[in-house]
Write a protein that holds these residues in place. Structure first.
Motif, PDB file in Angstrom:
ATOM      1  N   ALA A  37     -21.844 -16.133  37.512  1.00  0.00           N
ATOM      2  CA  ALA A  37     -22.554 -15.648  36.320  1.00  0.00           C
ATOM      3  C   ALA A  37     -21.741 -15.910  35.051  1.00  0.00           C
ATOM      4  O   ALA A  37     -22.289 -16.344  34.026  1.00  0.00           O
ATOM      5  CB  ALA A  37     -22.851 -14.152  36.461  1.00  0.00           C
ATOM      6  N   GLN A  72     -31.465 -13.769  35.795  1.00  0.00           N
ATOM      7  CA  GLN A  72     -32.339 -12.994  34.916  1.00  0.00           C
ATOM      8  C   GLN A  72     -31.667 -12.713  33.577  1.00  0.00           C
ATOM      9  O   GLN A  72     -32.344 -12.625  32.540  1.00  0.00           O
ATOM     10  CB  GLN A  72     -32.746 -11.681  35.598  1.00  0.00           C
ATOM     11  CG  GLN A  72     -33.460 -11.844  36.921  1.00  0.00           C
ATOM     12  CD  GLN A  72     -34.788 -12.562  36.812  1.00  0.00           C
ATOM     13  OE1 GLN A  72     -35.430 -12.562  35.766  1.00  0.00           O
ATOM     14  NE2 GLN A  72     -35.223 -13.162  37.911  1.00  0.00           N
ATOM     15  N   THR A  73     -30.351 -12.586  33.574  1.00  0.00           N
ATOM     16  CA  THR A  73     -29.597 -12.366  32.338  1.00  0.00           C
ATOM     17  C   THR A  73     -29.880 -13.489  31.353  1.00  0.00           C
ATOM     18  O   THR A  73     -30.096 -13.262  30.153  1.00  0.00           O
ATOM     19  CB  THR A  73     -28.089 -12.315  32.628  1.00  0.00           C
ATOM     20  OG1 THR A  73     -27.839 -11.540  33.792  1.00  0.00           O
ATOM     21  CG2 THR A  73     -27.326 -11.747  31.450  1.00  0.00           C
ATOM     22  N   PHE A  81     -19.896  -8.722  32.595  1.00  0.00           N
ATOM     23  CA  PHE A  81     -20.242  -8.339  33.959  1.00  0.00           C
ATOM     24  C   PHE A  81     -19.154  -7.441  34.530  1.00  0.00           C
ATOM     25  O   PHE A  81     -17.965  -7.677  34.325  1.00  0.00           O
ATOM     26  CB  PHE A  81     -20.415  -9.580  34.831  1.00  0.00           C
ATOM     27  CG  PHE A  81     -21.511 -10.495  34.356  1.00  0.00           C
ATOM     28  CD1 PHE A  81     -22.839 -10.196  34.590  1.00  0.00           C
ATOM     29  CD2 PHE A  81     -21.210 -11.643  33.627  1.00  0.00           C
ATOM     30  CE1 PHE A  81     -23.852 -11.026  34.126  1.00  0.00           C
ATOM     31  CE2 PHE A  81     -22.204 -12.482  33.168  1.00  0.00           C
ATOM     32  CZ  PHE A  81     -23.536 -12.169  33.416  1.00  0.00           C
ATOM     33  N   VAL A 119     -22.666 -10.636  26.421  1.00  0.00           N
ATOM     34  CA  VAL A 119     -22.835 -10.313  27.839  1.00  0.00           C
ATOM     35  C   VAL A 119     -21.488 -10.140  28.528  1.00  0.00           C
ATOM     36  O   VAL A 119     -20.544 -10.887  28.263  1.00  0.00           O
ATOM     37  CB  VAL A 119     -23.670 -11.398  28.560  1.00  0.00           C
ATOM     38  CG1 VAL A 119     -23.023 -12.767  28.455  1.00  0.00           C
ATOM     39  CG2 VAL A 119     -23.935 -11.033  30.003  1.00  0.00           C
ATOM     40  N   ILE A 171     -25.876  -7.386  26.730  1.00  0.00           N
ATOM     41  CA  ILE A 171     -26.141  -7.003  28.119  1.00  0.00           C
ATOM     42  C   ILE A 171     -24.854  -6.714  28.880  1.00  0.00           C
ATOM     43  O   ILE A 171     -23.890  -7.478  28.802  1.00  0.00           O
ATOM     44  CB  ILE A 171     -26.924  -8.113  28.856  1.00  0.00           C
ATOM     45  CG1 ILE A 171     -28.263  -8.358  28.151  1.00  0.00           C
ATOM     46  CG2 ILE A 171     -27.154  -7.738  30.316  1.00  0.00           C
ATOM     47  CD1 ILE A 171     -29.085  -9.486  28.764  1.00  0.00           C
ATOM     48  N   THR A 172     -24.869  -5.605  29.599  1.00  0.00           N
ATOM     49  CA  THR A 172     -23.816  -5.303  30.568  1.00  0.00           C
ATOM     50  C   THR A 172     -24.434  -5.418  31.958  1.00  0.00           C
ATOM     51  O   THR A 172     -25.358  -4.687  32.289  1.00  0.00           O
ATOM     52  CB  THR A 172     -23.249  -3.884  30.377  1.00  0.00           C
ATOM     53  OG1 THR A 172     -22.634  -3.803  29.084  1.00  0.00           O
ATOM     54  CG2 THR A 172     -22.209  -3.566  31.453  1.00  0.00           C
ATOM     55  N   GLY A 173     -23.952  -6.375  32.725  1.00  0.00           N
ATOM     56  CA  GLY A 173     -24.462  -6.592  34.069  1.00  0.00           C
ATOM     57  C   GLY A 173     -23.552  -5.960  35.108  1.00  0.00           C
ATOM     58  O   GLY A 173     -22.338  -6.165  35.075  1.00  0.00           O
ATOM     59  N   SER A 231     -26.935  -7.919  38.611  1.00  0.00           N
ATOM     60  CA  SER A 231     -27.082  -9.097  37.754  1.00  0.00           C
ATOM     61  C   SER A 231     -26.837 -10.414  38.481  1.00  0.00           C
ATOM     62  O   SER A 231     -27.203 -11.476  37.966  1.00  0.00           O
ATOM     63  CB  SER A 231     -26.150  -8.980  36.544  1.00  0.00           C
ATOM     64  OG  SER A 231     -24.854  -8.583  36.928  1.00  0.00           O
ATOM     65  N   GLY A 272     -26.528 -14.162  37.154  1.00  0.00           N
ATOM     66  CA  GLY A 272     -26.973 -14.165  35.763  1.00  0.00           C
ATOM     67  C   GLY A 272     -28.290 -14.891  35.553  1.00  0.00           C
ATOM     68  O   GLY A 272     -28.633 -15.250  34.424  1.00  0.00           O
ATOM     69  N   GLU A 319     -28.091  -4.072  32.990  1.00  0.00           N
ATOM     70  CA  GLU A 319     -28.761  -4.813  34.056  1.00  0.00           C
ATOM     71  C   GLU A 319     -28.082  -4.497  35.380  1.00  0.00           C
ATOM     72  O   GLU A 319     -26.889  -4.765  35.557  1.00  0.00           O
ATOM     73  CB  GLU A 319     -28.731  -6.323  33.807  1.00  0.00           C
ATOM     74  CG  GLU A 319     -29.472  -7.092  34.889  1.00  0.00           C
ATOM     75  CD  GLU A 319     -29.388  -8.606  34.768  1.00  0.00           C
ATOM     76  OE1 GLU A 319     -29.984  -9.295  35.616  1.00  0.00           O
ATOM     77  OE2 GLU A 319     -28.713  -9.103  33.845  1.00  0.00           O
ATOM     78  N   GLU A 355     -22.697  -5.823  39.084  1.00  0.00           N
ATOM     79  CA  GLU A 355     -22.901  -6.624  40.300  1.00  0.00           C
ATOM     80  C   GLU A 355     -21.832  -6.248  41.332  1.00  0.00           C
ATOM     81  O   GLU A 355     -20.683  -5.976  40.987  1.00  0.00           O
ATOM     82  CB  GLU A 355     -22.813  -8.118  39.958  1.00  0.00           C
ATOM     83  CG  GLU A 355     -22.769  -9.067  41.135  1.00  0.00           C
ATOM     84  CD  GLU A 355     -23.961  -8.922  42.064  1.00  0.00           C
ATOM     85  OE1 GLU A 355     -23.749  -8.986  43.300  1.00  0.00           O
ATOM     86  OE2 GLU A 355     -25.092  -8.748  41.577  1.00  0.00           O
TER      87      GLU A 355
END
Length: 273
Positions: free
Chosen positions: A81, A55-56, A97, A95, A68-70, A50, A53, A47, A72
């Motif tokens: 997040a 939308q995460t 970030f 998840v 998921i890897t966000g 992100s 978070g 993502e 940012e």
């Protein structure tokens, strides 16, 4: 010398109020966005942008199979997040970030798919993001991008307090390096970045007296979206506090008018690495 992330101008700001607005926004506009996204066969999702978070959270709820890897840019958003994910019960196996500039990604793995939502509008050269992430996508990985097309915003009846404010809001975004019409350019940007099988669709809202409660909800959501830019616009001397209050009052009046109309279209792209 590398620029401090916090030095970049961001029209919405990073206040606690704005961070919560982003989560509320994600829920209001969830159905039009995710009705055409299917990550049910995806395991590792990248993502981009992100944020807090918002939308995460939706992605993990809709597709519990995801890890998921966000990515940012702003540390304040990552902190929020992480707090949000902990509160929702998501651990690091689901998840994580990473603070990076998405135009210069350096990741330690490849991904089955990528997701970008309301991000490219804030980036001076958005094609660099699409190019930067491509080496970290597996061959044939699906990319979903949802972006603004702000010139499609229309309300009836016409109220100058709303539309003049909206024009100033969008022009300011251009001056700080963004593009409030970037959605219309998604197909060309993805093609330039080397993606294949690009498909575009227009999503969004057209609400009138047939759906009064949904119309009220969306008018409130949009008023809050427009209001999020007010501190920057006032600080830059582009509007006054009086202009800001007039916009809010006008949006409230539109919300209560049975005959009012709200229209907005975003652009959604699907492509493959």
């Amino acid at each position: 010398m590398q620029q401090d992330p916090s030095e970049k101008k961001y029209i919405h700001g990073y206040t606690a109020t704005e961070q919560e607005r982003l989560r509320e926004q994600a829920l209001v506009i969830e159905r039009p966005i995710y009705g055409y996204i299917d990550f049910s066969k995806v395991r590792d999702l990248l993502e981009i942008g992100s944020g807090v978070g918002a939308q995460t959270e939706v992605l993990l709820r809709r597709f519990p199979n995801l890890s998921i890897t966000g990515v940012e840019y702003e540390a304040l958003q990552i902190k929020k997040a992480q707090e949000n994910m902990v509160a929702l019960g998501y651990g690091p196996e689901k998840v994580k970030f990473i603070q990076q500039d998405a135009t210069k990604l350096h990741l330690d793995k490849t991904f089955d798919a990528a997701f970008i939502c309301w991000v490219l509008e804030h980036i001076p050269d958005p094609v660099r993001v699409l190019i930067s992430m491509k080496p970290f996508l597996k061959p044939g990985a699906m990319v979903s991008v949802t972006e603004v097309f702000n010139s499609s915003f229309y309300t009836y009846p016409y109220l100058p307090a709303v539309m003049d404010y909206w024009e100033i809001y969008n022009q300011y975004q251009v001056t700080i390096g963004g593009d409030p019409q970037v959605g219309a350019k998604l197909g060309a940007l993805l093609d330039e970045a080397g993606y294949k099988d690009i498909e575009l669709r227009s999503g969004g809202f057209h609400l009138d007296k047939r759906k009064p409660e949904e119309k009220k909800t969306v008018f409130t959501y949009w008023k809050n979206l427009m209001s999020s830019g007010a501190p920057s616009l006032i600080q830059e001397g582009l509007i006054t506090e009086k202009d800001f209050k007039a916009m809010q009052e006008a949006m409230d009046s539109l919300k209560e008018m049975p005959e009012s109309i709200f229209n907005y279209r975003f652009i959604q792209a699907t492509a493959y690495a």
